[in-house]
Design a protein around this motif. Structure first.
Motif, mmCIF file in Angstrom:
data_model
loop_
_atom_site.group_PDB
_atom_site.id
_atom_site.type_symbol
_atom_site.label_atom_id
_atom_site.label_comp_id
_atom_site.label_asym_id
_atom_site.label_seq_id
_atom_site.Cartn_x
_atom_site.Cartn_y
_atom_site.Cartn_z
ATOM 1 N N SER A 1 0.883 -1.168 0.000
ATOM 2 C CA SER A 1 0.000 0.000 0.000
ATOM 3 C C SER A 1 0.921 1.219 0.000
ATOM 4 O O SER A 1 2.145 1.088 0.123
ATOM 5 N N PRO A 2 0.352 2.427 -0.113
ATOM 6 C CA PRO A 2 1.217 3.619 -0.041
ATOM 7 C C PRO A 2 1.921 3.750 1.307
ATOM 8 O O PRO A 2 2.837 4.557 1.446
ATOM 9 N N GLU A 3 1.499 2.948 2.289
ATOM 10 C CA GLU A 3 2.144 3.043 3.605
ATOM 11 C C GLU A 3 3.219 1.975 3.828
ATOM 12 O O GLU A 3 3.916 2.003 4.845
ATOM 13 N N THR A 4 3.344 1.047 2.891
ATOM 14 C CA THR A 4 4.344 -0.021 3.033
ATOM 15 C C THR A 4 5.759 0.561 2.948
ATOM 16 O O THR A 4 6.020 1.437 2.126
ATOM 17 N N ARG A 5 6.651 0.078 3.780
ATOM 18 C CA ARG A 5 7.981 0.680 3.906
ATOM 19 C C ARG A 5 9.093 -0.340 3.659
ATOM 20 O O ARG A 5 8.916 -1.534 3.889
ATOM 21 N N ILE A 6 10.229 0.163 3.205
ATOM 22 C CA ILE A 6 11.421 -0.677 3.021
ATOM 23 C C ILE A 6 12.472 -0.213 4.018
ATOM 24 O O ILE A 6 12.771 0.974 4.097
ATOM 25 N N ILE A 7 12.999 -1.145 4.809
ATOM 26 C CA ILE A 7 14.074 -0.824 5.755
ATOM 27 C C ILE A 7 15.381 -1.347 5.168
ATOM 28 O O ILE A 7 15.574 -2.562 5.060
ATOM 29 N N LYS A 8 16.273 -0.459 4.797
ATOM 30 C CA LYS A 8 17.597 -0.871 4.315
ATOM 31 C C LYS A 8 18.442 -1.269 5.519
ATOM 32 O O LYS A 8 18.380 -0.614 6.564
ATOM 33 N N ARG A 9 19.219 -2.328 5.345
ATOM 34 C CA ARG A 9 20.029 -2.802 6.474
ATOM 35 C C ARG A 9 21.470 -3.107 6.056
ATOM 36 O O ARG A 9 22.052 -4.084 6.514
#
Lengths: 254, 254
Positions: A228-236
Motif C-alpha cells: 500500500s502507499p504506507e508499506t515501507r522498506i528498511i535498508k540494512r
C-alpha cells in the motif's frame, strides 16, 4: 457406506512447513488425488494409491475423488499451500453441490496449510502487516474487467494486494496490465515483492518498486505482493532489506 | 556481536497445526517474548526464559526483544496464528526502523503459521475460495472512517471479507456498525461465519445470514468471515452445512 474425503494443504513446498495435522491426514488416507507435482511431495506406502491429474482439471479431479469416497474409501485430495485459497477445497464443494445425493453423505474435512502469501511475506518482513487482500489474476474463471475493478477498489482503499496465478503461457499480458492499472493510482515508489518457491532451495524473493517492475520476471509459481502507499522498506546495509506495512494507518492513498 | 530474533507463528492454538519449522525455532531460542496466553502454549526447558507481556504492548515487547537480541542472544517473539497477519512481525519491523543502528544488524527471521481465517475457513468448507480480504476491525491504530471505507470498497467489489479483532470491551459498537454498513450493499442472505477457537476443544463455528447476524455473539477471539454475494451454503441433512465461494465469478454484487 460413505467414506471420507480430506482436502489436505501441503504448504508452500518445504517439508518443514507441513503441519502435523496434514502429515497425519496423509498417513490415514488410502487414495490420493491431486496435481502431479503435489502428489510427488508425498512419501506413500505400498498400500496407498495415487491418482495424478493435470493442472486445470480441478472439478474432474474432485468428482473422481468424491465418487471413490462415496464407495466407502478413505480419500485425500492434496493441494499446495492452503486448500481453501484458490485451490481444491472450493472445487470439492462445487462438485458436492452439483453432484448426486450420496456425495453429501461423505465426511468432508479440510486441513489448512501455509498459503503462498504468508510464506513469501515471512521471508521479507511483514508486508501483510495491515489490511490486505488476495486476488487470483487468472481470467479463466472470471472476466478480466472484474479483476481490474477489484485491483482498483483494493488499491484505492489502501489494501496491500497479494496476487495469485499472476501469469502463465496462456495468460501472458494480464500481469503487465494489472501493474499498469495499479500504477495509475499508487505511487511509483510502492514496493512490489516477487516471491517464488519461498522456503525451498530454489527460493527467489525480490523487491522492486512499482515504477520499475517487469511482469515478465514472474512465472506461474510466483506470488506477488504489492504494498500500500504506507508499506515501507528498511535498508540494512549488507543484510537483506525488510519490507513491512505498519500496524497503524492514516489512510494515505497517494 | 549481534544475536538473532525469530518471530514465530504458533497457529490458531491446536498443537497439530504448529509447523515443524515453528517447533524447531522454539527449540533453538533462549529468550521468549510474547503475550502470556501464547507463551503458555510452549513447553520450555529450564534453560529457556519467558518474558510475558500484556496485549496491546506489541511495540514495547518488540523493543525489549530487539535489545536482548542485539546483546548477542537467541531471542524468539511468539505470535498466535501467523505473525505477519495483524501480529508481531510488523511491530518488530516498526521497532527496527525507529530504533538504534545495532537493531538493524540483528538476524531477523519470521516463521509463518496458520492464520485464523484459514483455520476457520477449513472447518466450514471453502468460504475464502475466491478473491478475499482481511481487515482488522480495531480502530486503535487507524480511524474508524477508514475501516468503513475499506469495508464498503471490499464488499462493493465482491471480495469475501475476513474480520480480525472484531470486538472487545473497549470497542463494543464497531462490529455492529460494520454489519450495518455491509447490509446496505450486500444481500441479507449473505453467509456470515463466526469462528472461535478453530481446531481447539472449545471450538465454535457458526453460520448466520447477514440479515440475522448479532454482533454481540462475537468476542475478541472470534474471526468473522463475511461471504460475497456469490458465497453458497450447501445443506447436508444431519451433517454440518458447507459454506464455500465458487472459483468462478460473474461479478454479481447483489
Amino acid at each position: 457406506m460413505s467414506g471420507r474425503l480430506t482436502v489436505i494443504g501441503l504448504g508452500p513446498g518445504n517439508a518443514d512447513q507441513v503441519t502435523p495435522e496434514a502429515s497425519r491426514a496423509v498417513t490415514e488416507a488410502k487414495f490420493f488425488y491431486g496435481y502431479k507435482p503435489y502428489l510427488d511431495r508425498l512419501e506413500l506406502r505400498p498400500d496407498q494409491t495415487r491418482v495424478a491429474s493435470d493442472n486445470r482439471e480441478e472439478l474432474a479431479r474432485s468428482k473422481d475423488a468424491l465418487t471413490k469416497a462415496a464407495e466407502g474409501h478413505d480419500v485425500a485430495v492434496v493441494s499446495g499451500g492452503d486448500p481453501g485459497v484458490f485451490a481444491m477445497a472450493a472445487a470439492v464443494c462445487e462438485a458436492i453441490e452439483a453432484g448426486p445425493a450420496e456425495w453429501r453423505a461423505v465426511d468432508v474435512a479440510v486441513v489448512p496449510g501455509i498459503t503462498a502469501m504468508l510464506a513469501v511475506a515471512a521471508r521479507i518482513g511483514a508486508p501483510l502487516g495491515h489490511d490486505f487482500c488476495a486476488i487470483s489474476l487468472s481470467d479463466n474463471l472470471k472476466p478480466w474487467e472484474l479483476i481490474e475493478l477489484r485491483l482498483l477498489a483494493a488499491a484505492g482503499a489502501g489494501f496491500v494486494i497479494a496476487l495469485y496465478n499472476p501469469i502463465s503461457k496462456a495468460r501472458p499480458w494480464q500481469l503487465g496490465r494489472a501493474f499498469e492499472c495499479l500504477a495509475a493510482i499508487l505511487p511509483g515508489t510502492t514496493p512490489v515483492i516477487f516471491g517464488r518457491a519461498a522456503g525451498r532451495p530454489d527460493e527467489r524473493i525480490e523487491v522492486y518498486l512499482l515504477a520499475d517492475v517487469e511482469a515478465e520476471k514472474a512465472d506461474m509459481a510466483t506470488c506477488i505482493i504489492i504494498g500500500s502507499p504506507e508499506t515501507r522498506i528498511i535498508k540494512r546495509g549488507e543484510k537483506p532489506a525488510l519490507v513491512y506495512t505498519p500496524r497503524s494507518s492514516t489512510g494515505r492513498t497517494k
